[in-house]
Design an enzyme around this catalytic site. Sequence first.
Site, PDB file in Angstrom:
ATOM      1  CG  ASN A  11      -1.751   1.232   1.373  1.00  0.00           C
ATOM      2  OD1 ASN A  11      -1.802   2.042   0.446  1.00  0.00           O
ATOM      3  ND2 ASN A  11      -2.414   1.404   2.506  1.00  0.00           N
ATOM      4  CD1 TRP A  12       3.707   1.211  -2.844  1.00  0.00           C
ATOM      5  CD2 TRP A  12       3.749   2.472  -4.703  1.00  0.00           C
ATOM      6  NE1 TRP A  12       4.574   0.613  -3.737  1.00  0.00           N
ATOM      7  CE2 TRP A  12       4.621   1.362  -4.886  1.00  0.00           C
ATOM      8  CE3 TRP A  12       3.620   3.379  -5.741  1.00  0.00           C
ATOM      9  CZ2 TRP A  12       5.340   1.158  -6.069  1.00  0.00           C
ATOM     10  CZ3 TRP A  12       4.331   3.184  -6.910  1.00  0.00           C
ATOM     11  CH2 TRP A  12       5.197   2.082  -7.074  1.00  0.00           C
ATOM     12  CE  LYS A  13      -0.243   3.327   4.738  1.00  0.00           C
ATOM     13  NZ  LYS A  13      -0.137   3.446   6.183  1.00  0.00           N
ATOM     14  CG  HIS A  94      -5.803   1.942   5.309  1.00  0.00           C
ATOM     15  ND1 HIS A  94      -5.369   2.909   6.186  1.00  0.00           N
ATOM     16  CD2 HIS A  94      -4.765   1.084   5.142  1.00  0.00           C
ATOM     17  CE1 HIS A  94      -4.109   2.647   6.521  1.00  0.00           C
ATOM     18  NE2 HIS A  94      -3.723   1.548   5.902  1.00  0.00           N
ATOM     19  CD  GLU A  96      -2.918   5.588   6.685  1.00  0.00           C
ATOM     20  OE1 GLU A  96      -2.901   5.606   5.443  1.00  0.00           O
ATOM     21  OE2 GLU A  96      -2.011   5.070   7.369  1.00  0.00           O
ATOM     22  CD  GLU A 165      -3.173  -2.212   7.493  1.00  0.00           C
ATOM     23  OE1 GLU A 165      -2.163  -2.550   6.896  1.00  0.00           O
ATOM     24  OE2 GLU A 165      -3.698  -1.091   7.362  1.00  0.00           O
ATOM     25  N   GLY A 171       2.855   2.461  10.834  1.00  0.00           N
ATOM     26  CA  GLY A 171       3.839   3.537  10.665  1.00  0.00           C
ATOM     27  C   GLY A 171       4.602   3.895  11.926  1.00  0.00           C
ATOM     28  CB  SER A 211       5.534  -1.557  12.029  1.00  0.00           C
ATOM     29  OG  SER A 211       5.188  -0.211  12.281  1.00  0.00           O
ATOM     30  N   GLY A 232       3.034  -1.062   4.272  1.00  0.00           N
ATOM     31  CA  GLY A 232       3.043   0.360   3.939  1.00  0.00           C
ATOM     32  C   GLY A 232       4.464   0.837   3.686  1.00  0.00           C
ATOM     33  N   GLY A 233       5.064   1.453   4.672  1.00  0.00           N
ATOM     34  CA  GLY A 233       6.373   2.084   4.546  1.00  0.00           C
ATOM     35  C   GLY A 233       7.424   1.226   3.845  1.00  0.00           C
TER      36      GLY A 233
HETATM   37  O1  G3P Z   1      -1.903  -0.541   4.740  1.00  0.00           O
HETATM   38  C1  G3P Z   1      -0.631  -0.729   5.255  1.00  0.00           C
HETATM   39  C2  G3P Z   1      -0.315   0.137   6.386  1.00  0.00           C
HETATM   40  O2  G3P Z   1      -1.329   0.821   6.990  1.00  0.00           O
HETATM   41  C3  G3P Z   1       0.792  -0.280   7.271  1.00  0.00           C
HETATM   42  O3  G3P Z   1       1.704   0.743   7.168  1.00  0.00           O
HETATM   43  O4  G3P Z   1       3.908   1.746   7.179  1.00  0.00           O
HETATM   44  O5  G3P Z   1       3.107   0.457   9.160  1.00  0.00           O
HETATM   45  O6  G3P Z   1       3.695  -0.738   7.067  1.00  0.00           O
HETATM   46  P1  G3P Z   1       3.199   0.546   7.685  1.00  0.00           P
END
Ligand code: G3P
Length: 248
Positions: A11-13, A94, A96, A165, A171, A211, A232-233
């Site tokens: 998920n590149w957001k 999601h 967010e 999640e 993040g 994460s 994500g990241g």
């Molecule tokens: O959708 C994936 C996301 O919300 C997780 O983000 O950066 O914690 O891998 P991250």
Amino acid sequence: NTKRKPIVIANWKLNGGLELICTSVASFIGKHFEADIAICPPYIYMRDMLTFLQHSEISIGSQNVSKFKSGAYTGETSAQMLKEAGCKLCLIGHSERRSMFKENNLSCQIKIGNALNHGLMPILCVGENKEEHDAKITKDVIFRQVTECLEGVELDGRKICIAYEPIWAIGTGASATPEIAQDVHSFIRQELIKLYGEETANSIRLLYGGSVTKDNAKDLLAKEDVDGLLVGGASLDPGHFLAICQHA
Ligand code: G3P
């Protein structure tokens, strides 16, 4: 995990650009994976990525889908349009989108129906926030999200995934432990059994997100009910994302 094919989704957001597209394509083209792999870039890049990755094993997904089918809804993109563009799956609900764009379980339910009706695989995202986690009401929150988002949703053999999640892990660098992920996933599985029966529930893939890195991917995926990862990241670094995909 022997029953279900693993799935890893990036998920590149609101990140990425032509450079990331080029380096990602270069890393993924010509590679074989044991898992299903998908990338969800911002809408504007989907067509380019679909073209570049058409002979690869990578699918393209969207980060969202409209709850509307067509009409005067400025800025929206419908399930039918995503399907026509070549998308295979879409993230729905999601955290967010729930916190910043006022999405709720009812809008998720409508979006899931739209996605299924147009042959897109919905990836329903659920998860508790830090306060709820600390108050140990995670399962109550997850129960509500899962049952309300899936109310009236008939699968009839069509595929859906659920991504757990925890918001406190997104993040932050503080991933849930594999034990926590397994505990919540097995709870979700039990609820799915009540909704859809054993056979269907056991075929639904449950992803963990929050994460995820190449260092924790393997231990998370080793758990019985962790069938995939939503990244994500770490997905913004193609080499890193590739390493995660190779663990699956
Ligand atoms: O959708 C994936 C996301 O919300 C997780 O983000 O950066 O914690 O891998 P991250």
